[in-house]
Design a protein around this motif. Structure first.
Motif, PDB file in Angstrom:
ATOM      1  N   SER A 122       0.849  -1.194   0.000  1.00 50.10           N
ATOM      2  CA  SER A 122       0.000   0.000   0.000  1.00 50.10           C
ATOM      3  C   SER A 122       0.882   1.241   0.000  1.00 50.10           C
ATOM      4  N   GLY A 123       0.340   2.325  -0.519  1.00 44.49           N
ATOM      5  CA  GLY A 123       1.042   3.604  -0.521  1.00 44.49           C
ATOM      6  C   GLY A 123       0.051   4.746  -0.591  1.00 44.49           C
ATOM      7  N   PHE A 124       0.472   5.946  -0.195  1.00 43.99           N
ATOM      8  CA  PHE A 124      -0.427   7.096  -0.246  1.00 43.99           C
ATOM      9  C   PHE A 124       0.384   8.389  -0.265  1.00 43.99           C
ATOM     10  N   GLU A 125      -0.330   9.454  -0.592  1.00 43.89           N
ATOM     11  CA  GLU A 125       0.253  10.795  -0.561  1.00 43.89           C
ATOM     12  C   GLU A 125      -0.774  11.731   0.056  1.00 43.89           C
ATOM     13  N   ASN A 126      -0.364  12.458   1.118  1.00 45.12           N
ATOM     14  CA  ASN A 126      -1.257  13.383   1.811  1.00 45.12           C
ATOM     15  C   ASN A 126      -0.614  14.764   1.834  1.00 45.12           C
ATOM     16  N   THR A 127      -1.239  15.721   1.122  1.00 42.56           N
ATOM     17  CA  THR A 127      -0.661  17.063   1.024  1.00 42.56           C
ATOM     18  C   THR A 127      -0.818  17.844   2.317  1.00 42.56           C
ATOM     19  N   PHE A 128      -1.802  17.501   3.143  1.00 44.99           N
ATOM     20  CA  PHE A 128      -2.009  18.223   4.401  1.00 44.99           C
ATOM     21  C   PHE A 128      -0.892  17.906   5.395  1.00 44.99           C
ATOM     22  N   SER A 129      -0.523  16.639   5.502  1.00 43.90           N
ATOM     23  CA  SER A 129       0.530  16.243   6.440  1.00 43.90           C
ATOM     24  C   SER A 129       1.891  16.182   5.772  1.00 43.90           C
ATOM     25  N   ASN A 130       1.907  16.446   4.462  1.00 44.99           N
ATOM     26  CA  ASN A 130       3.148  16.396   3.690  1.00 44.99           C
ATOM     27  C   ASN A 130       3.827  15.030   3.816  1.00 44.99           C
ATOM     28  N   GLN A 131       3.001  13.976   3.764  1.00 39.48           N
ATOM     29  CA  GLN A 131       3.515  12.601   3.806  1.00 39.48           C
ATOM     30  C   GLN A 131       3.328  11.952   2.445  1.00 39.48           C
TER      31      GLN A 131
END
Length: 743
Positions: free
Chosen positions: A713-722
C-alpha cells in the motif's frame, strides 16, 4: 397485511397447471465394476442401454431439429449412476474446449445431465463434462430459475476428442446424491443438455421446451426402474492440516516487515448421510480461511457494503435449503468458527435445514436508509439458522425461517414466512414477511451513534414475474422498517419502500440465420423512506441485439432523481455495453456509463465517467487469462474530483484438470484533488495485491494448496506532507491439505 390480502385474493382462483406429457425411459441395472470411466464408449453396457437423443434445439431455435447428433445413455449399479454422451460434430476442428479446473466450462463445448431424484420439479442436480473431462456441477433451483455452481460433489469423469466429435463418461456415487428413502422402485426426472458455442451459441436438449411455461423441470422426462439402491454407511471424514505464516509491518507506513511464527491448525470435517435424504455435517476447529482471492471491486464513492460470494465447502453443502427471497442467511457473516454443524434433508413434501456455529468474532452490518457501516466486535457469537419448507401440490410451497445471533451483551432474532406460487404457466408470485428484534451492547451503540440499543422491525417482499418466449414483465414491492436487522444475512439498507415495474418484448427470427434475437424493455422504479422521503426514482428504456460471434450489444438511457443529505439531484444518464466471443480463444466484454452522478462525500452533483473492460484469453489448451480494468472519474466544472483505476490479472496454467498453477494480481490507484473536498483526504492512494497458488484437487474436498500472498500500500497526503510509494504491509505463506475419506 398487504401480503395476507394478496394471498386471500389469489388462492381461490388458482388453477394449478398440469404436468405436460413426459416420456418414460427404463434405466438398465448392471453388475458392479462393469464400467471403466475413461471416455471410451467401448463397454457392452453402452450398446445395451437405451439411447436418448438430444434432438431439440431450444435456444435460439424454438424446438427445431438439432443440427448435430448427440446421444445420451444411462445405467446404474448398487453404488453408482453412470452416464455417457456421444457428441458428434460435422467439423470437429471447431470444438471449443480447454483443460481446466472444475466449474470453469463457460465458452466450452460441454454436455450435461440434469437429475431430479425427488421427482417434485423443485430442484435438480446437474453434472457437466467438457471434451477433456473437466467437471462442472451444481443445482438448478426452479423457484428462482437460477443455476448455482457453488455446490460440489465427489464424482468421476473423463472425456476424449474423436474424429467425429467427442465422447464423455461420468460415474456419480449415490453417496454424492440425495434421493427418497424408500425401498420401492423410483422414477427420477431428467434431461440431457449440450452447449454448442459457435458464431451463435446454441443449446440442444433431450426434451422440447415450452417457453411460455417457466417451470423447466415440470417438462423433464422420467427415468424409471431404480431399485435396491442406497448410499451404504455414507460416512465421510475430511481431516485438514493448515500451516500459515503471516509477516506484518506493525508500524506501517514506517518500520519494516516482522517475520511471524508458523501457525499450525488441525481440523476435521465430517459428513454423515443419516438416510439417503438427510445429511448431517460437522466441522471441528475448521480452517475456514478462503484460499482463493475475491474478485476486486471498486469501492470509491459507495454508500453501502459490498458483497462477495461464499466459497467455503462446509457452507456450500445444502446451502439452497436456506435460500429465501431476501438474503437473510449469508454464511460469510460467520467468519472464524470454532465449531459448526448442519443438518439438511427432505422427507416427502417437507424440506428442512438447521445450522449452528460458534464464531470467534462478531461481524455486523449496521444498515441505514442512505448508507451502511461494517463493524467487527472481538467476542464469541453463537449463530443458529432454522428453515422449514412445505411443498403443496406442484406449483405452491410455503416456508418458515428463524435466525439467531447472540453474545452475552447482544442478540438478533429474526423470523418469518415466505411462499411461492405459480397460478399458471407464465406467472410466478413470491412473497415474504419477516420480523426482527435486536439488542446491542452499550459500547457498540456509543461508538457507532446508535440512538437506541433495542430495536425491532419488519420486512415485506412481494415479487410478481411473468415470462413467455416473447414477453416478460415484473412487479416488485419491498418494505423494510428502520429497526429491521438481519445480522445473519446481507441486508445493508433499511427504512425504505421500493416499487419497481418493467416490461420486455423479445423478437425472434422466423428462422435462425445470422442473428439470435433482438428486444427492448422499459420500466420505472421508486425507493423512498418509510415516511415517504425520496431516495431514488427514475424511468429507463433499453434495447439489445444478440447476433453473430456471440455478440450481445445493449444501450440503456435512463433518467433518475436521487436525494441525498436533504438535496435532490436530477441525473440523466446513458449506459451501453457489449459481450463478444469471436473465437474459442478470445472473449471481450465491457460497459460504459456517462452522465451526472452524486458525489456522496461532498453532497453535490458531478459529471461521471465510468467503464469496465474485460478480456478472456486462452493460449493452447492449458493457459487461461482474464484481464480487466475498471475506471471511474468525477468532474466538477472542468476540474477532476477524483479518478479511480482498478486493474486485475487472473492467470492459470492447467497441468491437468486436477493440477493447476494460478496467479492473481490486483492494482488500485485513486487520485483526488484535496481542494475539492470539504474534509481532509489523501491526494493519492495506491495498493497492490498478488497471490500465487499451486493447487491439486483429487476431488472437491481432497485438496492440496501451496500459496503466497503479498499486500502493498502507498499514499500521498498534502495536508501532512507525507508521501509513501508502495510499501509492503504484510505477506502470507500457507500450505493446506485435506483428504476426504469414505469408509
Amino acid at each position: 397485511m398487504a401480503v395476507r390480502m394478496l394471498v386471500l385474493l389469489i388462492l381461490p382462483f388458482c388453477v394449478f397447471g398440469q404436468k405436460p406429457e413426459s416420456r418414460t425411459y427404463k434405466i438398465k441395472k448392471v453388475e458392479e465394476n462393469l464400467v471403466t470411466i475413461d471416455g471410451e464408449l467401448d463397454e457392452t453396457i453402452w450398446k445395451q442401454a437405451n439411447p436418448v437423443l438430444l434432438d431439440y434445439e431450444t435456444n435460439p431455435g424454438n424446438n427445431i431439429k438439432a443440427e448435430v447428433k448427440t446421444i445420451l445413455r444411462m445405467a446404474y449399479d448398487n453404488e453408482n449412476f453412470y452416464f455417457s454422451f456421444e457428441a458428434n460434430d460435422d467439423d470437429p476442428d471447431k470444438i471449443r474446449a480447454i483443460i481446466t479446473d472444475r466449474d470453469r466450462l463457460d465458452d466450452n463445448d460441454y454436455v450435461s445431465i440434469f437429475l431430479d431424484p425427488f421427482n417434485d420439479s423443485r430442484r435438480a442436480f446437474f453434472f457437466s463434462i467438457n471434451p477433456y473431462g473437466a467437471q462442472e456441477d451444481g443445482f438448478y433451483d426452479e423457484q428462482s430459475g437460477n443455476s448455482d455452481l457453488t455446490w460440489d460433489a465427489i464424482w468421476t469423469s473423463k472425456g476424449k476428442l474423436t474424429e467425429t466429435g467427442y465422447s464423455v463418461e461420468g460415474a456419480i456415487p449415490f453417496k454424492s446424491l440425495r434421493f427418497p428413502n424408500t425401498g420401492e422402485s423410483m422414477s427420477w426426472r431428467f434431461f440431457g443438455f449440450r452447449a454448442y458455442p459457435r458464431s451463435l451459441e446454441k443449446e440442444f436438449r433431450t426434451i422440447p421446451i415450452d417457453q411460455d411455461n417457466n417451470c423447466l423441470l415440470c417438462q423433464a422426462d422420467l427415468l424409471s426402474g431404480f431399485t435396491e439402491i442406497n448410499s451404504g454407511q455414507n460416512l465421510e471424514f475430511t481431516p485438514t492440516l493448515t500451516l500459515n505464516r503471516f509477516d506484518e509491518n506493525l508500524d506501517f507506513p514506517n518500520g519494516s516487515l516482522q517475520k511471524g511464527d508458523v501457525e499450525t491448525n488441525l481440523g476435521l470435517n465430517a459428513r454423515w448421510g443419516i438416510t439417503t435424504n438427510i445429511i448431517f455435517d460437522l466441522a471441528i476447529n475448521p480452517d475456514f480461511s478462503q484460499v482463493e482471492a475475491d474478485d476486486a471491486q471498486l469501492d470509491v464513492n459507495n454508500r453501502f457494503a459490498l458483497q462477495f460470494p461464499e466459497k467455503r465447502p462446509f457452507f456450500l453443502e445444502g446451502n439452497d435449503f436456506f435460500s429465501t427471497p431476501l438474503n437473510v442467511f449469508f454464511s460469510r457473516t460467520i467468519a472464524d468458527p470454532s465449531i459448526g454443524s448442519k443438518i439438511t434433508g427432505k422427507i416427502g413434501k417437507n424440506a428442512f435445514g438447521l445450522v449452528y456455529a460458534k464464531d470467534r468474532i462478531n461481524n455486523l452490518i449496521l444498515p441505514g436508509f442512505q448508507e451502511s457501516k461494517n463493524i467487527s466486535v472481538d467476542e464469541n457469537v453463537s449463530n443458529f439458522i432454522g428453515r422449514y419448507r412445505r411443498d403443496i401440490g406442484e406449483n405452491y410451497n410455503i416456508g418458515f425461517l428463524y435466525t439467531l445471533r447472540d453474545t452475552e451483551n447482544y442478540y438478533n432474532h429474526l423470523g418469518g414466512f415466505d411462499f411461492f406460487l405459480r397460478p399458471y404457466k407464465p406467472l410466478v408470485i413470491r412473497a415474504q414477511y419477516l420480523h426482527s428484534k435486536s439488542s446491542y451492547s452499550d459500547s457498540v451503540t456509543e461508538e457507532n451513534g446508535i440512538s437506541d440499543s433495542d430495536v425491532t422491525g419488519n420486512s415485506y417482499n412481494l415479487n410478481l414475474n411473468y415470462e413467455t418466449r416473447n414477453w416478460e414483465g415484473a412487479l416488485i414491492f419491498e418494505n423494510r422498517t428502520s429497526g429491521f436487522r438481519a445480522d445473519a444475512g446481507f441486508v445493508p439498507q433499511v427504512d425504505y419502500r421500493r416499487y419497481r415495474l418493467y416490461v420486455e418484448r423479445k423478437f425472434w427470427p422466423k428462422e435462425v440465420t445470422w442473428y439470435q434475437n433482438i428486444g427492448w424493455n422499459a420500466g420505472g422504479f421508486r425507493r423512498e423512506s418509510t415516511l415517504g422521503v425520496l431516495d431514488f426514482e427514475g424511468i429507463w428504456t433499453s434495447a439489445y441485439f444478440n447476433g453473430p460471434l456471440q455478440l450481445n450489444l445493449w444501450v440503456n438511457p435512463d433518467l433518475v432523481w436521487q436525494r441525498f443529505n436533504a438535496t435532490t439531484f436530477k441525473l440523466p444518464r446513458f449506459w451501453t455495453g457489449f459481450d463478444i466471443q469471436p473465437t474459442g480463444n478470445l472473449g471481450i466484454n465491457g460497459w460504459v456509463n456517462l452522465g451526472p452522478a452524486v458525489d456522496f462525500v461532498n453532497t453535490r452533483k458531478a459529471d461521471n465517467l465510468q467503464f469496465r473492460i474485460e478480456s478472456d484469453i486462452r493460449i493452447g489448451n492449458r493457459i487461461e487469462m482474464t484481464l480487466n480494468h475498471q475506471y471511474q472519474r468525477l468532474h466538477l466544472m472542468g476540474n477532476t474530483i477524483f479518478t479511480a483505476n482498478l486493474s486485475q490479472l487472473l492467470a492459470a496454467y492447467n497441468f491437468s484438470t486436477k493440477l493447476v498453477f494460478k496467479t492473481v494480481a490486483q492494482y488500485r490507484h485513486t487520485l483526488r484533488n484535496p481542494e475539492l473536498y470539504m474534509d481532509e483526504v489523501n491526494a493519492v492512494d495506491r495498493s497492490f495485491f498478488a497471490q500465487l497458488i499451486l493447487s491439486y484437487r483429487l476431488n472437491p474436498r481432497s485438496v492440496l494448496f501451496l500459496g503466497y500472498v503479498d499486500n502493498l500500500s502507498g499514499f500521498e497526503n498534502t495536508f501532512s506532507n507525507q508521501q509513501f510509494e508502495l510499501e509492503r504491509m504484510d505477506r502470507t505463506l500457507f500450505f493446506k491439505v485435506g483428504y476426504a475419506w469414505r469408509p
